[in-house]
Motif scaffolding. Sequence first.
Motif, short mmCIF file in Angstrom:
data_model
loop_
_atom_site.label_atom_id
_atom_site.label_comp_id
_atom_site.label_asym_id
_atom_site.label_seq_id
_atom_site.Cartn_x
_atom_site.Cartn_y
_atom_site.Cartn_z
N LEU A 22 0.88 -1.67 -0.24
CA LEU A 22 -0.48 0.53 0.36
C LEU A 22 1.01 1.67 -0.68
CD1 LEU A 22 -2.76 1.07 -0.02
CD2 LEU A 22 -1.97 1.33 2.65
N PHE A 23 2.19 1.19 1.19
CA PHE A 23 2.62 2.28 1.17
C PHE A 23 3.49 2.43 -0.27
CE2 PHE A 23 1.35 2.49 5.51
CZ PHE A 23 1.92 3.80 5.67
N ALA A 24 3.81 2.21 -0.98
CA ALA A 24 4.63 1.90 -1.93
C ALA A 24 3.71 1.82 -3.17
CB ALA A 24 4.84 0.19 -2.79
N SER A 25 2.34 1.48 -3.63
CA SER A 25 1.37 2.41 -4.15
C SER A 25 0.62 3.54 -3.63
CB SER A 25 -0.09 1.91 -4.22
OG SER A 25 -0.79 2.19 -3.31
N LYS A 26 1.54 3.82 -3.12
CA LYS A 26 0.97 5.49 -2.84
C LYS A 26 2.12 7.07 -2.19
CE LYS A 26 -3.22 5.43 -0.32
NZ LYS A 26 -4.46 5.85 -0.89
N GLY A 27 3.64 6.04 -3.59
CA GLY A 27 4.23 6.90 -3.27
C GLY A 27 5.72 6.53 -2.83
N PHE A 28 5.85 5.90 -1.61
CA PHE A 28 7.01 5.72 -1.07
C PHE A 28 7.80 4.71 -2.24
CE2 PHE A 28 5.09 6.29 2.20
CZ PHE A 28 5.47 6.83 3.53
N THR A 29 9.07 5.31 -2.24
CA THR A 29 9.93 4.84 -3.57
C THR A 29 11.30 3.66 -2.66
OG1 THR A 29 11.02 7.08 -3.41
CG2 THR A 29 9.45 7.45 -5.00
N ARG A 30 11.30 3.77 -1.78
CA ARG A 30 12.47 2.70 -1.14
C ARG A 30 11.96 2.11 0.24
NH1 ARG A 30 18.90 5.18 -1.15
NH2 ARG A 30 17.54 5.49 -3.47
N ILE A 31 11.90 0.94 -0.30
CA ILE A 31 10.90 0.32 0.90
C ILE A 31 11.95 -0.65 1.11
CG2 ILE A 31 9.65 -1.64 1.69
CD1 ILE A 31 7.42 0.40 -0.28
N ALA A 32 12.43 -0.74 2.74
CA ALA A 32 13.70 -2.16 3.21
C ALA A 32 12.49 -2.41 4.41
CB ALA A 32 14.79 -1.43 4.31
N LEU A 33 12.72 -4.25 3.76
CA LEU A 33 12.11 -5.80 4.51
C LEU A 33 12.98 -6.36 5.33
CD1 LEU A 33 10.09 -6.46 1.48
CD2 LEU A 33 9.06 -4.83 3.09
N LEU A 34 12.91 -6.09 6.94
CA LEU A 34 13.30 -7.41 7.16
C LEU A 34 12.54 -8.84 7.66
CD1 LEU A 34 14.85 -4.36 6.55
CD2 LEU A 34 15.48 -4.87 9.58
N SER A 35 13.29 -9.69 7.54
CA SER A 35 12.47 -11.10 8.68
C SER A 35 13.56 -11.39 8.37
CB SER A 35 11.38 -11.28 7.55
OG SER A 35 10.69 -12.34 8.33
N ARG A 36 13.34 -12.88 8.97
CA ARG A 36 14.38 -14.40 9.03
C ARG A 36 14.47 -15.39 7.59
NH1 ARG A 36 13.30 -17.62 14.13
NH2 ARG A 36 11.61 -16.98 14.10
N ASP A 37 13.39 -14.70 6.89
CA ASP A 37 13.02 -16.19 5.36
C ASP A 37 13.48 -15.36 4.99
OD1 ASP A 37 12.56 -17.52 3.98
OD2 ASP A 37 9.67 -18.33 5.51
N LEU A 38 14.36 -15.43 4.19
CA LEU A 38 15.22 -14.88 2.40
C LEU A 38 14.67 -14.30 1.80
CD1 LEU A 38 17.43 -13.04 1.63
CD2 LEU A 38 18.51 -14.72 1.65
N ALA A 39 13.90 -16.37 1.20
CA ALA A 39 13.16 -16.94 0.08
C ALA A 39 12.00 -15.94 0.05
CB ALA A 39 13.15 -18.38 0.41
N ARG A 40 10.75 -15.78 0.91
CA ARG A 40 9.75 -14.98 1.18
C ARG A 40 10.57 -13.77 0.85
NH1 ARG A 40 8.25 -15.17 6.58
NH2 ARG A 40 8.52 -12.89 6.95
N LEU A 41 10.89 -13.26 1.98
CA LEU A 41 11.61 -11.47 1.98
C LEU A 41 11.62 -11.37 -0.01
CD1 LEU A 41 13.84 -10.88 4.94
CD2 LEU A 41 11.63 -9.98 4.24
N GLU A 42 12.43 -12.32 -0.62
CA GLU A 42 12.88 -12.32 -2.25
C GLU A 42 10.84 -11.98 -2.66
OE1 GLU A 42 15.30 -14.64 -2.75
OE2 GLU A 42 17.43 -13.74 -2.19
N GLN A 43 10.39 -12.70 -2.64
CA GLN A 43 9.18 -12.91 -3.20
C GLN A 43 8.63 -11.65 -2.33
OE1 GLN A 43 7.44 -16.60 -2.03
NE2 GLN A 43 8.44 -17.82 -3.41
N GLU A 44 8.90 -11.82 -1.35
CA GLU A 44 7.42 -10.05 -1.32
C GLU A 44 8.16 -9.05 -1.99
OE1 GLU A 44 7.36 -10.44 3.55
OE2 GLU A 44 6.47 -11.95 3.06
N ALA A 45 9.62 -8.59 -2.34
CA ALA A 45 10.04 -7.76 -2.76
C ALA A 45 9.28 -7.49 -4.06
CB ALA A 45 11.53 -8.11 -2.84
#
Length: 228
Positions: A22-45
């Motif tokens: 949602l925040f990406a769709s509202k104009g945020f242009t740089r987003i950092a995602l943190l979690s333990r599961d790298l494979a899932r994080l890459e899909q979410e990115a």
Amino acid sequence: MSSKSLLLVGSGPGIGLSVAKLFASKGFTRIALLSRDLARLEQEAQAVASSSATKVEVKVWSVDVTAKEPYIKTLKEVGAWINEKLDLVVFNSARVHGANFFQVDEDEFVKDFETTTLALHNTFQYTLPYLQNHAVAHPSFFVTSSRIAETPMPEVFTLSVVKAAQRSLVLSMQQVFGKDVHIALVYVNARVGREDGKGLIAPEKIAGEFWNLYEDGKGEWRGDVDVQ
């Protein structure tokens, strides 16, 4: 349009991903995602990057927020990536599991506290300078919570206890830093899901409340919001 940055601690397929999209769709242009599961994080990115009609940079870090030194190192890396200019932190880290009063593993109890409260303290300590480092209308730090912080549920009593501690920490943060940074709790008061008629809250609805909170004008900053 000026660049806006979001740090999401505790990304996941429910609340975290919906907030980031949602925040990406509202104009945020740089987003950092943190979690333990790298494979899932890459899909979410990929999902976050594709949720906006304009270019969004999304970077992921696989880290355990309870491992203090690696976590602080990660926060510093995020700071370097965003040029130490941060608009919003969403702290969404938690552990949810059943716990018997007298058979609970004490190490698990401590881990719950480290995940929700000590990690929050570290996050705020190391990101506060980034939030204060440039003039923005909405320097914000939001924490996903639940009313079990006030009305505990015995079947998840360790979560209830650490959420109460987390709430106390957030209220303390508000008292000390709340004039300069919008610090707020988002109380999610039901299980997250999409099944109609099951008493669940859709993650997109929760994300919408994060956005509404972010849009509060200075002087009208709310300290919390309930999502039913």
